[in-house]
Design an enzyme around this catalytic site. Structure first.
Site, PDB file in Angstrom:
ATOM      1  N   PRO A  89       0.812  -1.221   0.000  1.00  0.00           N
ATOM      2  CA  PRO A  89       0.000   0.000   0.000  1.00  0.00           C
ATOM      3  C   PRO A  89       0.846   1.273   0.000  1.00  0.00           C
ATOM      4  O   PRO A  89       0.336   2.365  -0.225  1.00  0.00           O
ATOM      5  CB  PRO A  89      -0.830  -0.118   1.290  1.00  0.00           C
ATOM      6  CG  PRO A  89      -0.170  -1.149   2.121  1.00  0.00           C
ATOM      7  CD  PRO A  89       0.592  -2.034   1.193  1.00  0.00           C
ATOM      8  N   ARG A 155      -6.173  -6.612 -20.539  1.00  0.00           N
ATOM      9  CA  ARG A 155      -7.161  -5.939 -21.402  1.00  0.00           C
ATOM     10  C   ARG A 155      -6.495  -5.134 -22.521  1.00  0.00           C
ATOM     11  O   ARG A 155      -7.100  -4.842 -23.536  1.00  0.00           O
ATOM     12  CB  ARG A 155      -8.024  -4.973 -20.566  1.00  0.00           C
ATOM     13  CG  ARG A 155      -8.990  -5.657 -19.639  1.00  0.00           C
ATOM     14  CD  ARG A 155      -9.772  -4.628 -18.837  1.00  0.00           C
ATOM     15  NE  ARG A 155     -10.616  -3.779 -19.684  1.00  0.00           N
ATOM     16  CZ  ARG A 155     -11.764  -4.156 -20.214  1.00  0.00           C
ATOM     17  NH1 ARG A 155     -12.213  -5.361 -19.986  1.00  0.00           N
ATOM     18  NH2 ARG A 155     -12.467  -3.327 -20.968  1.00  0.00           N
TER      19      ARG A 155
HETATM   20  N1  SAM Z   1       1.600  -3.116   7.271  1.00  0.00           N
HETATM   21  C1  SAM Z   1       1.464  -2.800   5.891  1.00  0.00           C
HETATM   22  C2  SAM Z   1       1.291  -1.296   5.733  1.00  0.00           C
HETATM   23  O1  SAM Z   1       0.487  -0.707   6.475  1.00  0.00           O
HETATM   24  O2  SAM Z   1       1.929  -0.689   4.845  1.00  0.00           O
HETATM   25  C3  SAM Z   1       0.265  -3.497   5.280  1.00  0.00           C
HETATM   26  C4  SAM Z   1       0.434  -4.953   5.095  1.00  0.00           C
HETATM   27  S1  SAM Z   1      -0.956  -5.708   4.296  1.00  0.00           S
HETATM   28  C5  SAM Z   1      -1.937  -6.215   5.655  1.00  0.00           C
HETATM   29  C6  SAM Z   1      -0.340  -7.217   3.674  1.00  0.00           C
HETATM   30  C7  SAM Z   1       0.005  -7.220   2.201  1.00  0.00           C
HETATM   31  O3  SAM Z   1      -1.159  -6.948   1.443  1.00  0.00           O
HETATM   32  C8  SAM Z   1       1.013  -6.212   1.739  1.00  0.00           C
HETATM   33  O4  SAM Z   1       2.347  -6.633   1.974  1.00  0.00           O
HETATM   34  C9  SAM Z   1       0.704  -6.096   0.253  1.00  0.00           C
HETATM   35  O5  SAM Z   1       1.333  -7.100  -0.506  1.00  0.00           O
HETATM   36  C10 SAM Z   1      -0.800  -6.308   0.225  1.00  0.00           C
HETATM   37  N2  SAM Z   1      -1.533  -5.036   0.144  1.00  0.00           N
HETATM   38  C11 SAM Z   1      -2.321  -4.476   1.081  1.00  0.00           C
HETATM   39  N3  SAM Z   1      -2.852  -3.333   0.657  1.00  0.00           N
HETATM   40  C12 SAM Z   1      -2.400  -3.129  -0.613  1.00  0.00           C
HETATM   41  C13 SAM Z   1      -2.578  -2.106  -1.566  1.00  0.00           C
HETATM   42  N4  SAM Z   1      -3.330  -1.052  -1.337  1.00  0.00           N
HETATM   43  N5  SAM Z   1      -1.956  -2.239  -2.760  1.00  0.00           N
HETATM   44  C14 SAM Z   1      -1.169  -3.315  -3.023  1.00  0.00           C
HETATM   45  N6  SAM Z   1      -0.960  -4.318  -2.134  1.00  0.00           N
HETATM   46  C15 SAM Z   1      -1.559  -4.235  -0.939  1.00  0.00           C
END
Ligand code: SAM
Length: 247
Positions: A89, A155
């Site tokens: 994220p 796409r």
């Molecule tokens: N602790 C992290 C943070 O707040 O930045 C979030 C970890 S999240 C629970 C677990 C995983 O979900 C991340 O490592 C990523 O691969 C994926 N993920 C969660 N949100 C995402 C987003 N908005 N875009 C891309 N990947 C996401």
């Protein structure tokens, strides 16, 4: 185009990309998808690839070493420095423009995170890699995000859609939102299909659609209009739209 996916949950991705346009793209070899199970790169008999964060705090982190090993293996097999996306994220926002850029390359490695994410050092240690986010919110793992990215890129690949023009007119592809669409019946609860769409006059239909596209973008996403820097002609069309909708 080939996608190599490094993940703890390959089934979550494969179940999301097995249907419709994506399912067909796989069947017709427009895309090829390879799954790498990160646990296969664990250095212990429990096949664990995560550990507690230094400094304490909640959750676990994906360790750098199994990830780096998995990426190096894929790259060495193809003898190419294939670009890597780390889903997080905190990454650069994935947009239609990003999808277009990625659709020009032959192979991409996409890494899904879990838990609290990755050991920070992977971003320094893996060259030709980018951190990508699908939006300003947090989901539980990168698998759904991976499916989103594969879908948006596919796409844009020749042979993926029944009619390639559909991708060209999609929202964001030209920096504007798509125009409104209507189907049968001609009237629903007193609301009629705009007359011009029944006229058979393709020139008039195209002009109406472009005006709607600019106008709807102005109404719903003024930020995109600002970014686009309208030409004088587009400015005039937008003013007409605003005038039409005041009356
Ligand atoms: N602790 C992290 C943070 O707040 O930045 C979030 C970890 S999240 C629970 C677990 C995983 O979900 C991340 O490592 C990523 O691969 C994926 N993920 C969660 N949100 C995402 C987003 N908005 N875009 C891309 N990947 C996401």
């Amino acid at each position: 185009m080939k996608f190599t996916l490094i993940t703890l949950f390959p089934d979550e991705i494969s179940s999301s990309i097995s249907f419709g346009i994506l399912g067909r793209a796989i069947k017709n070899k427009v895309i090829e998808v390879d799954y790498i199970s990160l646990r296969d790169y664990s250095d212990n008999k429990y096949q664990s690839i995560d550990d507690k964060p230094y400094g304490g705090g909640p959750g676990m982190l994906i360790q750098a070493e199994p990830l780096i090993k998995a990426i190096n293996k894929v790259r060495s097999e193809s003898n190419k420095n294939i670009p890597v996306i780390f889903l997080t994220p905190q990454g650069k926002l994935f947009t239609q423009k990003t999808a277009k850029a990625y659709s020009q390359i032959n192979q991409l490695i996409i890494v899904s995170g879990r838990y609290e994410g990755f050991d920070e050092r992977v971003h320094e240690l893996v060259d030709n890699s980018s951190e990508i986010s699908i939006g300003d919110y947090v989901i539980s793992g990168g698998e759904i995000a991976t499916a989103v990215i594969i879908d948006a890129i596919t796409r844009l690949l020749p042979g993926a859609l029944g009619d390639e023009n559909s991708a060209k007119q999609d929202s964001f592809s030209e920096g504007l939102l798509d125009y409104p669409h209507y189907t049968r019946p001609e009237e629903v609860e007193g609301i009629k299909v705009p007359e011009v769409l029944l006229s058979g006059n393709h020139n008039a239909i195209n002009q109406w659609r472009f005006k709607q596209s600019i106008g709807k973008t102005f109404d719903k996403r003024p930020d995109l209009i600002k970014k686009r820097n309208l030409t004088d002609e587009e400015e005039e069309i937008l003013n007409e739209y605003i005038k039409d909708n005041k009356e």
